[in-house]
Write an enzyme that holds these catalytic residues in place. Structure first.
Site, PDB file in Angstrom:
ATOM      1  CG  LEU A   1      -2.012  -1.082   1.225  1.00  0.00           C
ATOM      2  CD1 LEU A   1      -2.762  -1.068   2.547  1.00  0.00           C
ATOM      3  CD2 LEU A   1      -2.986  -0.890   0.067  1.00  0.00           C
ATOM      4  NE  ARG A   2       7.163   0.894   2.340  1.00  0.00           N
ATOM      5  CZ  ARG A   2       7.665  -0.328   2.354  1.00  0.00           C
ATOM      6  NH1 ARG A   2       7.700  -1.029   1.244  1.00  0.00           N
ATOM      7  NH2 ARG A   2       8.137  -0.842   3.460  1.00  0.00           N
ATOM      8  N   GLY A   3       2.421   2.701  -2.386  1.00  0.00           N
ATOM      9  CA  GLY A   3       2.114   3.536  -3.551  1.00  0.00           C
ATOM     10  C   GLY A   3       0.886   4.398  -3.321  1.00  0.00           C
TER      11      GLY A   3
END
Length: 357
Positions: free
Chosen positions: A290-292
């Site tokens: 979920l970093r993006g």
């Protein structure tokens, strides 16, 4: 006594003004957004030799606002934030001891390629700890970089283990050193900026994913721009003090803009529908984790704050999304990083744009 920026020209080696840098808009935007919101997670700048990567990063420091720190504290502790102060300062506050503060410029720490883990993380003097019963800690570069910028030139040539250490500290905001059962922790919240030449190899995808943004820069091809860059550099080298005076106003205006954006950031909002579409883009691009999603949301808000707006627009998302996602698409270490076209194509499809963004 605090030095003002005008005094800085006389006492330190003059730095090329950030506002004088021609072109390389992608790199400049990524750096500015990370200064506005350090939680974006840093930026990796990849480009040809001689394209001004180091110049831009060092020029950025000149723009940074002053921060309040504890006097003589090796960790640049924040007197008002428990998450950004050392254990020693916390103990003093608990005992209601008086602490002195000073104002200082946000600092940039250079990490040399040959640095050891002890030099980066710090060391514990075991002999002193065992004989005197005190935690004798010798701070490293991560301590010095707290609340500042940690710059690693040629980061793709740095030992993978050290890159891991840096990225872990950058992500958690803390550095912990353990030796023979003795442990010492200190705040290490910094903006990690790495630069490198893609001809010398890319970082492994697992490490690259940990950088918030990825900026690609190339050699300027337009002859008139090349001449302008050469002439500016010659003028700066001949008389750096006079050259900097010509950009004093634009530098001050940009510093003020950054300071205001940092204040406004907490009030910036993004429509729920746009957040859904960002996550849809990440899903369609098969971005792991979920970093993006998180970084794209943060970067779009930072851009809105930079432009003195309290609400993000679709245009904000478009301007930052390739910087936030392109380096997360590579699954094979031998693949090249997407130029951003693939990200932009999916963006236009999801947001229903064709050629009018």
């Amino acid at each position: 006594m605090n030095l003002k920026s005008s005094d800085n020209d006389q006492t330190n080696r003059p730095v090329f003004p950030f506002t004088a840098i021609v072109g390389q808009e992608e790199m400049k935007l990524a750096l500015l957004l990370n200064v506005i919101d350090p939680k974006i997670g840093g930026v990796m700048i990849m480009g040809d030799r001689g394209t001004g990567k180091s110049t831009a990063v060092r020029a950025l420091v000149d723009l940074l606002p002053e921060i309040e720190v504890i006097l003589d504290d090796p960790f640049n502790s924040d007197p008002n934030d428990l998450e950004l102060m050392s254990e020693e300062v916390r103990e003093k506050l608990k005992k209601d001891q008086r602490i002195e503060t000073v104002k200082k410029k946000i600092s940039m720490v250079d990490l040399p390629l040959g640095a050891t883990e002890d030099r980066v993380c710090g060391t514990i003097d075991l002999e002193k700890a065992l004989t005197e019963g005190v935690k004798a800690f010798e701070p490293g570069l991560l301590a010095k970089a707290n609340r500042g910028i940690l710059y690693v030139d040629e980061v793709n040539l740095l030992d993978d283990h050290l890159v891991d250490v840096l990225l872990d500290a950058a992500a958690s905001g803390w550095n912990t050193v353990e030796r023979e059962g003795i442990s010492m922790s200190h705040p290490a919240r910094f903006i990690l900026v790495g630069s490198g030449n893609p001809e010398e190899g890319e970082l492994r995808p697992q490490l690259l994913d940990r950088f918030g943004m990825h900026a690609q820069i190339g050699t300027v091809r337009e002859p008139k721009l090349r001449v302008q860059i050469v002439e500016q550099r010659a003028a700066f080298d001949e008389s750096p003090i006079d050259f900097r005076k010509n950009y004093k106003n634009s530098q001050q205006q940009l510093t003020l803009k950054i300071t205001n954006a940092r204040e406004l950031l907490k009030n910036v909002e993004m429509d729920y529908e746009n957040r859904i579409k960002i996550s849809k883009i990440c899903s369609e691009l098969n971005v792991d984790g979920l970093r993006g999603d998180i970084v794209t949301n943060r970067a779009a808000k930072a851009l809105a704050a930079f432009e003195n707006r309290s609400k993000t627009t679709v245009q904000d998302i478009y301007r930052v999304i390739s910087l936030c996602l392109r380096h997360r698409l590579r699954k094979d270490p031998l693949e090249t990083i997407d130029s951003g076209d693939k990200v932009r194509d999916v963006f236009k499809n999801v947001f229903g744009y064709q050629n009018n963004v």
